[in-house]
Structure formats: C-alpha cells, structure tokens
Design a protein around this motif. Structure first.
Motif, mmCIF file in Angstrom:
data_model
loop_
_atom_site.group_PDB
_atom_site.id
_atom_site.type_symbol
_atom_site.label_atom_id
_atom_site.label_comp_id
_atom_site.label_asym_id
_atom_site.label_seq_id
_atom_site.Cartn_x
_atom_site.Cartn_y
_atom_site.Cartn_z
ATOM 1 N N ARG A 98 30.153 60.662 0.919
ATOM 2 C CA ARG A 98 31.402 59.940 1.172
ATOM 3 C C ARG A 98 31.399 59.217 2.512
ATOM 4 O O ARG A 98 32.058 58.192 2.686
ATOM 5 C CB ARG A 98 32.581 60.915 1.164
ATOM 6 N N GLY A 99 30.665 59.741 3.479
ATOM 7 C CA GLY A 99 30.637 59.124 4.798
ATOM 8 C C GLY A 99 29.713 57.936 4.910
ATOM 9 O O GLY A 99 29.740 57.219 5.910
ATOM 10 N N ASN A 100 28.885 57.695 3.891
ATOM 11 C CA ASN A 100 27.971 56.562 3.923
ATOM 12 C C ASN A 100 28.747 55.257 3.744
ATOM 13 O O ASN A 100 29.539 55.119 2.811
ATOM 14 C CB ASN A 100 26.919 56.723 2.816
ATOM 15 N N SER A 101 28.510 54.305 4.641
ATOM 16 C CA SER A 101 29.292 53.058 4.616
ATOM 17 C C SER A 101 29.068 52.273 3.331
ATOM 18 O O SER A 101 30.007 51.674 2.777
ATOM 19 C CB SER A 101 28.948 52.196 5.831
ATOM 20 N N PHE A 102 27.820 52.265 2.830
ATOM 21 C CA PHE A 102 27.546 51.527 1.600
ATOM 22 C C PHE A 102 28.245 52.185 0.410
ATOM 23 O O PHE A 102 28.861 51.508 -0.419
ATOM 24 C CB PHE A 102 26.043 51.451 1.353
ATOM 25 N N VAL A 103 28.173 53.510 0.339
ATOM 26 C CA VAL A 103 28.863 54.228 -0.735
ATOM 27 C C VAL A 103 30.365 54.001 -0.641
ATOM 28 O O VAL A 103 31.057 53.827 -1.658
ATOM 29 C CB VAL A 103 28.520 55.736 -0.679
ATOM 30 N N GLN A 104 30.902 53.982 0.580
ATOM 31 C CA GLN A 104 32.322 53.728 0.782
ATOM 32 C C GLN A 104 32.728 52.370 0.203
ATOM 33 O O GLN A 104 33.777 52.241 -0.420
ATOM 34 C CB GLN A 104 32.649 53.764 2.273
ATOM 35 N N SER A 105 31.883 51.371 0.403
ATOM 36 C CA SER A 105 32.201 50.039 -0.111
ATOM 37 C C SER A 105 32.246 50.011 -1.631
ATOM 38 O O SER A 105 32.902 49.143 -2.217
ATOM 39 C CB SER A 105 31.179 49.016 0.395
ATOM 40 N N LEU A 106 31.562 50.969 -2.276
ATOM 41 C CA LEU A 106 31.516 51.002 -3.733
ATOM 42 C C LEU A 106 32.672 51.793 -4.342
ATOM 43 O O LEU A 106 33.212 51.407 -5.382
ATOM 44 C CB LEU A 106 30.184 51.613 -4.206
ATOM 45 N N VAL A 107 33.051 52.911 -3.710
ATOM 46 C CA VAL A 107 33.969 53.845 -4.364
ATOM 47 C C VAL A 107 35.300 54.006 -3.644
ATOM 48 O O VAL A 107 36.193 54.677 -4.160
ATOM 49 C CB VAL A 107 33.302 55.237 -4.517
ATOM 50 N N HIS A 108 35.448 53.433 -2.458
ATOM 51 C CA HIS A 108 36.678 53.620 -1.677
ATOM 52 C C HIS A 108 37.475 52.313 -1.673
ATOM 53 O O HIS A 108 37.143 51.367 -0.950
ATOM 54 C CB HIS A 108 36.338 54.028 -0.243
ATOM 55 N N PRO A 109 38.531 52.212 -2.483
ATOM 56 C CA PRO A 109 39.307 50.967 -2.534
ATOM 57 C C PRO A 109 40.078 50.733 -1.236
ATOM 58 O O PRO A 109 40.794 51.609 -0.760
ATOM 59 C CB PRO A 109 40.279 51.197 -3.698
ATOM 60 N N TYR A 110 39.914 49.558 -0.661
ATOM 61 C CA TYR A 110 40.701 49.174 0.507
ATOM 62 C C TYR A 110 41.071 47.706 0.391
ATOM 63 O O TYR A 110 40.391 46.917 -0.272
ATOM 64 C CB TYR A 110 39.955 49.456 1.815
ATOM 65 N N ALA A 111 42.173 47.355 1.014
ATOM 66 C CA ALA A 111 42.745 46.013 0.837
ATOM 67 C C ALA A 111 42.032 44.945 1.643
ATOM 68 O O ALA A 111 41.971 43.790 1.234
ATOM 69 C CB ALA A 111 44.229 46.031 1.197
ATOM 70 N N ALA A 112 41.521 45.317 2.815
ATOM 71 C CA ALA A 112 40.942 44.308 3.706
ATOM 72 C C ALA A 112 39.917 44.947 4.624
ATOM 73 O O ALA A 112 39.884 46.169 4.800
ATOM 74 C CB ALA A 112 42.048 43.643 4.534
ATOM 75 N N GLN A 113 39.055 44.103 5.175
ATOM 76 C CA GLN A 113 38.173 44.517 6.253
ATOM 77 C C GLN A 113 38.830 44.135 7.574
ATOM 78 O O GLN A 113 39.272 42.988 7.741
ATOM 79 C CB GLN A 113 36.797 43.837 6.131
ATOM 80 N N ILE A 114 38.895 45.076 8.485
ATOM 81 C CA ILE A 114 39.495 44.811 9.796
ATOM 82 C C ILE A 114 38.377 44.332 10.712
ATOM 83 O O ILE A 114 37.447 45.067 11.027
ATOM 84 C CB ILE A 114 40.160 46.071 10.372
ATOM 85 N N MET A 115 38.469 43.072 11.155
ATOM 86 C CA MET A 115 37.373 42.457 11.895
ATOM 87 C C MET A 115 37.898 41.709 13.106
ATOM 88 O O MET A 115 39.029 41.201 13.115
ATOM 89 C CB MET A 115 36.582 41.503 10.971
#
Length: 462
Positions: free
Chosen positions: A163-180
């Motif tokens: 769950r802590g892997n950033s790539f896995v997070q991008s696949l399975v963790h829904p989020y509305a936006a990237q904060i940049m």
C-alpha cells in the motif's frame, strides 16, 4: 447460423469505469476485461467465425516482437544511468509494458470484430463521449475538492507493504488531484479518474472529439446540443486549472486538423461556427480569472529543463542500442544539475529521473529503439493514411484522436488509458470502412448492381 459475439466485456469496461475506479481497480480493469475478450475471440474462431485483423496490423505485431526482444537488453546499463537492479525489479517495468500492450491488442481486436448488430458504432461513440463527461466531472472535483481521496476496497485487501508503494497507490488509491508546486505554491491539478494529471489531460485530448461527434454530428437533437455546450463550458474550468500546457496544445492541434479537413470538403458553415467558438473562448478567458491562470502557467516553465534533459538522454541512449533499445526505462545517474542520487536543500532539482518517462516518443526511442519506434508510429500513421478519405463524423473524430495521440507522444506516456482510446479510435475507423466484415467499397458496388438490376426489371415489366 451466424455466430454472435457479446458486447458486454467492452460495454461494461467503458460504461462502468467510474465504478471500477472507486473500487480501486482503475486501469487494472483493462487486463481483467481482456481475459474474457480473448476467450470469446478464441471461441468464436473455433466456432467458425474468423478473427479479422485491422489494416497495418503487421506493423503492430512487429512492435510487439521488439518489445518482447527488449527483455534481452535489460541487463545493459546505458551511459549516464544507474544499473537496473535485481532480476525482479528489472522485469517489473518491462512486464508492465508488455502486459499493457498485449491487453490493448486484445481490446483493438475485440472492438474491431464486433459487428454492427452486436455493438453499433454509434453506441461505442457514445460510450467514449460518456467517458469524456466522466473526465470533466473528475476534473471539476479535482479543481474544487483537490484533497479528496478514498481508500478503495482493493487497497484494503493488499498487504501493508504494497500500500505504501507510490506506483501501487496510483493504481488502487482513488484521489481527485495531484498536489503540485507550479510556481504559485502547491495547487491541486485534476487527475480523477485517471490517476495522473498528465493522463487526465491526455485523455481529454483523446475523448473531446468523440463527445462533439456524438452530441453534434450523429443525429443528436437540439436540446442535447445545447446541453453539450454547457458540458464544454464546464470543461473549460478544469482544462485551464490543470495547468496542462501539453493538453492545450493537443486540443488546438486536433481542432486545427478537423478544421483543415472540413475546409478541404467545403464545409464553410462549420468552419465559421468553429471560428465563432474560438472567439467566444478567447473572450471568456480574457474576461475571467481563467485568463490570468493561463498567462501565469505560460510564464512558468520549470519542468521544461527537465524534459529537455530527459529527451536528450533518450536520444543518446537510443544511439547506444539503435535497433531494439534497452527493453525498459532507466534512472539517470543524478539529474541535470548534479550527479547526486537525490535532491538536496541547495538543489531541489538534483537527483535521478526516469529516462523515457517524459513522453511516449522518448520511451519508444530509448526502450524499443528505432525499429520499435517506427513500427509503433507507423501503425497509427498508416491508419491516418488508410482512412484519409473518411469525412464522416466518425472519420473526423477518429483521425483527430490519432493526430492528438501523435502530438501527445512528445510529452505524455500512452499506457494505459490514452493508448486504449487510440486503439478504440482505430477500431471505429476500421469498422466505419466496413459493415459486418464487408468493405464499404464492396457494399457500394453491390448497391449499384442491385439498382441496375432493379431498373432492368422495371423496364422489362413495362
């Protein structure tokens, strides 16, 4: 007896995509859906219904062969990069790309082999138009509720370490936006439901033409056209607030492409309407805060240097292995300002970057060499040439999407969803030239012969 193919694997994939995203499947639904698609295609083949292949498919098969052959180059360490790592780590990126390309090959064949009676082209166009509306809705959520995120059911089922892997997070963790940080502080840039801001922008370019075709050109009634104007007006908000210059360029190029094709066909009324829309867009930007946002983004280009550096590294790497490339991406040995492995307080731009991570073209050159690049671009380029005379709404929207995909290769990577929409655009162009397996030219000839026979019969009866 005709053998029928069900449309539900493709319809369910596209129509229910928001549900898949909320569940944490997101782009993972594509390989999942490809399994029943492949099984059904094989069963149809054994039942006596041949699998048809799109024009130029040999080029795509050549590209797939190069991608697989590239595995042999994973042990190589190009100049200026760090070693690829252990066996599992080396294969992970390459395996992801191979799996993605194979998945989308199945998608292309399935969509292209469905007959009109099984999945009408108009319905498929509307499915893509619906995804454009989903993208706009996700963009609005990302603009006004950028910190919104969910813990998906799939994410809860994963081991804690994953769950802590950033790539896995991008696949399975829904989020509305990237904060940049884009110069004016940390701002939310729309990403829902596609995982990344750049992918969101890429998909806007790929899907906008299908939305216009569905709501304006394919027999839509006036109330629906007026509603579509409201959707496009709302889309302007996340399109601007995404601060995505590549998307802005892509939309302009696609609009220009369609305008040129319409001009060549003498469709001056449509061109005048398009020019009026552009004028209204300019006035809206000038009279609202959106114009200031655009100007600030154009003045701030910190990422330009990184992109230029990575493009240079991709070309240099391609020169070391010009035929099949290095099979996958690599991390640079430091960054463009330093050979340090990570950023420091005095040099936030120091550290390693991913060669091939700044655009599909650069990834093709580096990971798959000139042979893979020519085969990949040649496949889609051949479609533009082959279907160049198709001036129908599907022909214009499909060719526009492929032109948009070419432009996007300069700064966006294609896997998974942007390439999926390119494949579906290809399938629609291909199916639009046929009907239930017969070329349109053959159909025209049959209609002409039928008309001649009917005239002869009527004269004989008289």
């Amino acid at each position: 007896m005709a053998v029928r193919m069900p449309a539900w694997p493709l319809t369910g994939l596209l129509l229910l995509y928001p549900l898949w995203w909320v569940l944490g499947l997101g782009v993972l639904i594509f390989p999942i859906a490809a399994v029943p698609m492949a099984v059904i295609l094989l069963r149809q083949r054994f039942a006596g219904r041949p699998i048809r292949f799109p024009p130029g498919f040999a080029l795509w098969l050549l590209f797939l062969a190069v991608v697989v052959l590239g595995i042999a180059a994973l042990d190589a360490t190009p100049a200026g990069t760090v070693p690829a790592g252990s066996g599992g780590g080396k294969l992970a990126g390459a395996g992801y790309r191979i799996g993605g390309y194979l998945t989308l090959t199945v998608l292309l064949l399935y969509a292209g082999n469905l007959r009109e009676s099984e999945l009408p082209r108009r319905r498929l166009v509307w499915l893509l138009a619906g995804l454009f509306m989903v993208t706009v809705a996700g963009g609005l959520v990302g603009t006004f509720a950028g910190h919104l995120e969910l813990t998906s059911p799939v994410e809860l089922l994963l081991p804690g370490g994953w769950r802590g892997n950033s790539f896995v997070q991008s696949l399975v963790h829904p989020y509305a936006a990237q904060i940049m940080d884009v110069g004016s502080g940390a701002v939310p840039r729309p990403a829902a439901p596609w995982g990344y801001t750049n992918t969101w922008g890429n998909n806007v370019v790929m899907l906008a033409g299908w939305f216009v075709a569905a709501t304006w050109a394919l027999g839509a009634r006036r109330p629906l056209r007026l509603l579509s104007l409201g959707v496009l007006a709302l889309a302007l908000i996340p399109v601007v607030h995404s601060l995505n210059r590549g998307m802005w360029i892509g939309l302009a190029v696609v609009a220009g492409w369609v305008a040129i094709r319409l001009a060549l066909r003498g469709r001056l009324t449509v061109l005048v309407a398009g020019a009026a829309a552009v004028l209204l867009l300019g006035l809206a930007l000038a009279a609202s805060p959106l114009g200031d946002t655009v100007r600030q983004r154009l003045e701030y280009g910190r990422s330009d240097g990184v992109r230029a550096y990575l493009s240079e590294r991709a070309v240099v790497g391609m020169a070391e292995s010009p035929v099949i490339g290095f099979g996958s991406t690599r991390s640079t040995q430091g960054g463009r300002h330093s050979i340090a492995i990570g950023p420091t307080p005095d040099c936030e731009q120091c550290g390693s970057f991913t060669v091939g991570g700044n655009g599909q073209l650069w990834q093709l050159l580096f990971a798959h060499g000139l042979l893979g690049t020519v085969a990949y671009l040649g496949f889609f380029g051949y479609a533009l040439w082959r279907f160049r005379k198709d001036g129908s709404p599907i022909g214009l929207a499909g060719s526009g999407a492929l032109v948009g995909s070419f432009v996007s290769t300069l700064w966006y990577n294609a896997l998974v969803t942007p390439l999926a929409f390119a494949m579906l655009s290809y399938a629609l162009l291909w199916r639009n030239s046929q009907r239930d397996g017969q070329p349109a030219s053959l159909q025209a000839g049959q209609r002409a012969r039928l008309r001649d026979n009917l005239q002869v019969g009527l004269r004989g009866a008289a």
